[in-house]
Design a protein around this motif. Structure first.
Motif, PDB file in Angstrom:
ATOM      1  N   VAL A  81      34.833  37.563  45.682  1.00 18.89           N
ATOM      2  CA  VAL A  81      33.752  36.784  46.297  1.00 18.89           C
ATOM      3  C   VAL A  81      34.274  35.441  46.807  1.00 18.89           C
ATOM      4  CG1 VAL A  81      31.573  35.575  45.846  1.00 18.89           C
ATOM      5  CG2 VAL A  81      31.919  37.895  44.984  1.00 18.89           C
ATOM      6  N   LEU A  82      35.112  34.786  45.994  1.00 17.48           N
ATOM      7  CA  LEU A  82      35.684  33.501  46.408  1.00 17.48           C
ATOM      8  C   LEU A  82      36.580  33.658  47.639  1.00 17.48           C
ATOM      9  CD1 LEU A  82      36.611  31.890  42.954  1.00 17.48           C
ATOM     10  CD2 LEU A  82      34.798  31.174  44.526  1.00 17.48           C
ATOM     11  N   ALA A  83      37.357  34.744  47.684  1.00 13.91           N
ATOM     12  CA  ALA A  83      38.224  34.987  48.838  1.00 13.91           C
ATOM     13  C   ALA A  83      37.409  35.261  50.097  1.00 13.91           C
ATOM     14  CB  ALA A  83      39.168  36.158  48.546  1.00 13.91           C
ATOM     15  N   ILE A  84      36.308  36.010  49.954  1.00 12.77           N
ATOM     16  CA  ILE A  84      35.417  36.256  51.103  1.00 12.77           C
ATOM     17  C   ILE A  84      34.823  34.946  51.595  1.00 12.77           C
ATOM     18  CG2 ILE A  84      33.216  37.301  51.799  1.00 12.77           C
ATOM     19  CD1 ILE A  84      33.895  39.648  49.918  1.00 12.77           C
ATOM     20  N   GLY A  87      37.312  33.109  53.539  1.00 11.96           N
ATOM     21  CA  GLY A  87      37.428  33.639  54.892  1.00 11.96           C
ATOM     22  C   GLY A  87      36.345  33.123  55.814  1.00 11.96           C
ATOM     23  N   ILE A  88      35.126  33.033  55.302  1.00 10.63           N
ATOM     24  CA  ILE A  88      34.005  32.526  56.109  1.00 10.63           C
ATOM     25  C   ILE A  88      34.210  31.050  56.440  1.00 10.63           C
ATOM     26  CG2 ILE A  88      31.528  32.025  56.070  1.00 10.63           C
ATOM     27  CD1 ILE A  88      31.180  34.591  54.391  1.00 10.63           C
ATOM     28  N   ILE A  89      34.675  30.285  55.453  1.00 13.35           N
ATOM     29  CA  ILE A  89      34.945  28.860  55.685  1.00 13.35           C
ATOM     30  C   ILE A  89      36.049  28.688  56.721  1.00 13.35           C
ATOM     31  CG2 ILE A  89      35.903  26.764  54.624  1.00 13.35           C
ATOM     32  CD1 ILE A  89      34.446  27.579  52.047  1.00 13.35           C
ATOM     33  N   ASP A  93      35.761  27.021  60.435  1.00  7.09           N
ATOM     34  CA  ASP A  93      36.674  25.946  60.819  1.00  7.09           C
ATOM     35  C   ASP A  93      37.327  26.236  62.169  1.00  7.09           C
ATOM     36  OD1 ASP A  93      38.659  23.908  60.877  1.00  7.09           O
ATOM     37  OD2 ASP A  93      40.049  25.216  59.811  1.00  7.09           O
ATOM     38  N   ILE A  94      37.868  27.456  62.326  1.00  4.35           N
ATOM     39  CA  ILE A  94      38.551  27.818  63.567  1.00  4.35           C
ATOM     40  C   ILE A  94      37.594  27.786  64.755  1.00  4.35           C
ATOM     41  CG2 ILE A  94      39.771  29.659  64.793  1.00  4.35           C
ATOM     42  CD1 ILE A  94      41.422  28.246  62.648  1.00  4.35           C
ATOM     43  N   ALA A  95      36.390  28.329  64.567  1.00  2.00           N
ATOM     44  CA  ALA A  95      35.411  28.357  65.655  1.00  2.00           C
ATOM     45  C   ALA A  95      35.016  26.944  66.082  1.00  2.00           C
ATOM     46  CB  ALA A  95      34.170  29.139  65.220  1.00  2.00           C
ATOM     47  N   ILE A  96      34.752  26.088  65.100  1.00  2.39           N
ATOM     48  CA  ILE A  96      34.364  24.702  65.394  1.00  2.39           C
ATOM     49  C   ILE A  96      35.503  23.957  66.071  1.00  2.39           C
ATOM     50  CG2 ILE A  96      33.856  22.477  64.296  1.00  2.39           C
ATOM     51  CD1 ILE A  96      32.151  23.985  62.289  1.00  2.39           C
ATOM     52  N   TRP A  97      36.724  24.181  65.590  1.00  6.46           N
ATOM     53  CA  TRP A  97      37.897  23.514  66.166  1.00  6.46           C
ATOM     54  C   TRP A  97      38.109  23.957  67.612  1.00  6.46           C
ATOM     55  CZ3 TRP A  97      43.730  24.401  64.972  1.00  6.46           C
ATOM     56  CH2 TRP A  97      44.459  23.267  65.378  1.00  6.46           C
ATOM     57  N   ASN A  98      37.968  25.261  67.849  1.00  5.79           N
ATOM     58  CA  ASN A  98      38.109  25.784  69.212  1.00  5.79           C
ATOM     59  C   ASN A  98      37.161  25.089  70.178  1.00  5.79           C
ATOM     60  OD1 ASN A  98      39.920  27.550  68.095  1.00  5.79           O
ATOM     61  ND2 ASN A  98      38.907  29.399  68.824  1.00  5.79           N
ATOM     62  N   ASN A 196      44.262  39.751  53.667  1.00  5.53           N
ATOM     63  CA  ASN A 196      43.414  40.837  54.157  1.00  5.53           C
ATOM     64  C   ASN A 196      41.932  40.531  53.956  1.00  5.53           C
ATOM     65  OD1 ASN A 196      45.030  42.991  55.298  1.00  5.53           O
ATOM     66  ND2 ASN A 196      45.922  43.246  53.264  1.00  5.53           N
ATOM     67  N   ILE A 197      41.591  40.035  52.781  1.00  9.01           N
ATOM     68  CA  ILE A 197      40.195  39.705  52.503  1.00  9.01           C
ATOM     69  C   ILE A 197      39.709  38.599  53.428  1.00  9.01           C
ATOM     70  CG2 ILE A 197      38.585  38.794  50.770  1.00  9.01           C
ATOM     71  CD1 ILE A 197      40.464  40.067  48.638  1.00  9.01           C
ATOM     72  N   VAL A 198      40.537  37.563  53.587  1.00 12.48           N
ATOM     73  CA  VAL A 198      40.185  36.438  54.460  1.00 12.48           C
ATOM     74  C   VAL A 198      40.000  36.906  55.898  1.00 12.48           C
ATOM     75  CG1 VAL A 198      41.066  34.318  55.505  1.00 12.48           C
ATOM     76  CG2 VAL A 198      41.203  34.626  53.038  1.00 12.48           C
ATOM     77  N   LEU A 199      40.939  37.690  56.394  1.00 13.78           N
ATOM     78  CA  LEU A 199      40.896  38.125  57.790  1.00 13.78           C
ATOM     79  C   LEU A 199      39.706  39.050  58.067  1.00 13.78           C
ATOM     80  CD1 LEU A 199      44.700  38.761  58.469  1.00 13.78           C
ATOM     81  CD2 LEU A 199      43.289  36.922  59.400  1.00 13.78           C
ATOM     82  N   VAL A 200      39.471  39.995  57.173  1.00  8.85           N
ATOM     83  CA  VAL A 200      38.357  40.934  57.378  1.00  8.85           C
ATOM     84  C   VAL A 200      37.015  40.210  57.309  1.00  8.85           C
ATOM     85  CG1 VAL A 200      37.135  42.929  56.428  1.00  8.85           C
ATOM     86  CG2 VAL A 200      39.626  42.970  56.604  1.00  8.85           C
ATOM     87  N   SER A 201      36.829  39.366  56.302  1.00  7.29           N
ATOM     88  CA  SER A 201      35.568  38.636  56.173  1.00  7.29           C
ATOM     89  C   SER A 201      35.366  37.675  57.339  1.00  7.29           C
ATOM     90  CB  SER A 201      35.510  37.877  54.845  1.00  7.29           C
ATOM     91  OG  SER A 201      36.597  36.968  54.724  1.00  7.29           O
TER      92      SER A 201
END
Length: 306
Positions: A81-84, A87-89, A93-98, A196-201
């Motif tokens: 759950v923490l890893a998911i 990933g969302i955080i 971050d990436i979307a806002i930075w873009n 993997n968990i970060v990328l998929v989530s």
């Protein structure tokens, strides 16, 4: 499958290089990440779609490799759950930075987003057992002073407290949150399952956001697809395999301050590829910034250890 072969070769090379040198992994990871702001500034796709495909392409390469090699062992429910959430955080971050990069200069957006060492220092002091001490704060002050010189005082004078400014600032806070969370999680899970968990989530989360906001997933030029592939493979997959490994073996405060090195590289790339200004004063600022980063790794006995 070709993509599994590509990832296998990449992982073997990275493992050979980083197993004995986490600092080298950190340096090369920062170099790979630093390409990203320049690619986003080309505006060949929207900020949200760029973020989505960055995660999707990286996940589509790493996940099959992990499944075939049986290196995708899931952690317990709490860590999962923490890893998911991590990933969302990271995706946010990436979307806002873009978006902030596309609506301001690459240098300004990178400057504000890379205030993350300050937030990591505060977060480490509040939540981690290993508290940041004198050498970290000295290094941070020196590095931030170098960054002010690097980006130019005119950037600060010309700052507008508008939406791009706030988004870039928020990106730095989210970045710091990701570093602190990943440091804790990577003490209990290996790098590949975590990635993997970060990328998929992150992919699922960004896909939903793009669908809700009416983003177009297709119809890009060949150049745009090439840029998206570079973002997914180099700026995400390779960069964050290296950075996650470094995070696992180095202190969170050192990782966060070292990431300020992006500002030096982004400024150089922006000078070469985007015709943004360069001067001797900025070069001096870059040197001071790098000295600040070096201070964090300084471990003489008269400085407290982080």
């Amino acid at each position: 499958m070709p993509q599994i072969t590509i990832v296998a070769i990449g992982v073997l090379l990275l493992r050979y290089m980083i197993n004995t040198k986490p600092k080298i992994a950190l340096a090369i990871g920062i170099l790979c990440v630093s390409i990203f702001p320049i690619l986003v500034r080309l505006q060949l796709s929207s900020g949200l779609i760029s973020a989505f495909y960055r995660m999707f392409i990286a996940a589509s390469l790493l996940l099959p490799y992990s499944i075939v090699t049986k290196k995708n062992r899931l952690p317990n429910t709490k860590i999962l759950v923490l890893a998911i959430l991590c990933g969302i955080i990271f995706a946010t971050d990436i979307a806002i930075w873009n978006i902030s990069i596309q609506h301001s200069s690459a240098t300004q957006a990178t400057l504000l987003a890379n205030l993350s060492p300050v937030w990591v220092g505060i977060g480490s002091f509040l939540f981690l057992k290993n508290k940041p001490t004198l050498n970290f704060w000295i290094g941070t002050c020196i590095a931030l002073f170098g960054m002010i010189i690097l980006v130019g005082f005119e950037v600060f004078i010309g700052l507008h407290f508008d939406l791009p400014f706030l988004l870039a600032l928020l990106s730095g806070i989210l970045y710091a949150t990701y570093i602190l969370m990943s440091k804790n999680i990577l003490s209990q899970i290996e790098v590949l399952p975590f990635m993997n968990i970060v990328l998929v989530s992150a992919t699922v989360f960004l896909g939903i956001i793009c669908f809700i906001t009416g983003e177009t997933f297709t119809g890009f030029t060949k150049t745009a697809w090439l840029v998206l592939f570079i973002e997914g493979t180099i700026c995400q997959l390779i960069a964050w395999l290296l950075l996650s490994y470094a995070t696992q073996h180095l202190r969170a405060t050192r990782i966060s301050l070292s990431l300020l090195g992006q500002a030096v590289l982004v400024t150089c790339f922006a000078w070469v590829f985007l015709d943004e200004k360069m001067s001797w004063l900025r070069i001096i600022g870059a040197i001071i910034l790098l000295l600040g980063i070096r201070m964090t790794f300084y471990t003489k006995t008269f400085l407290n250890k982080i």
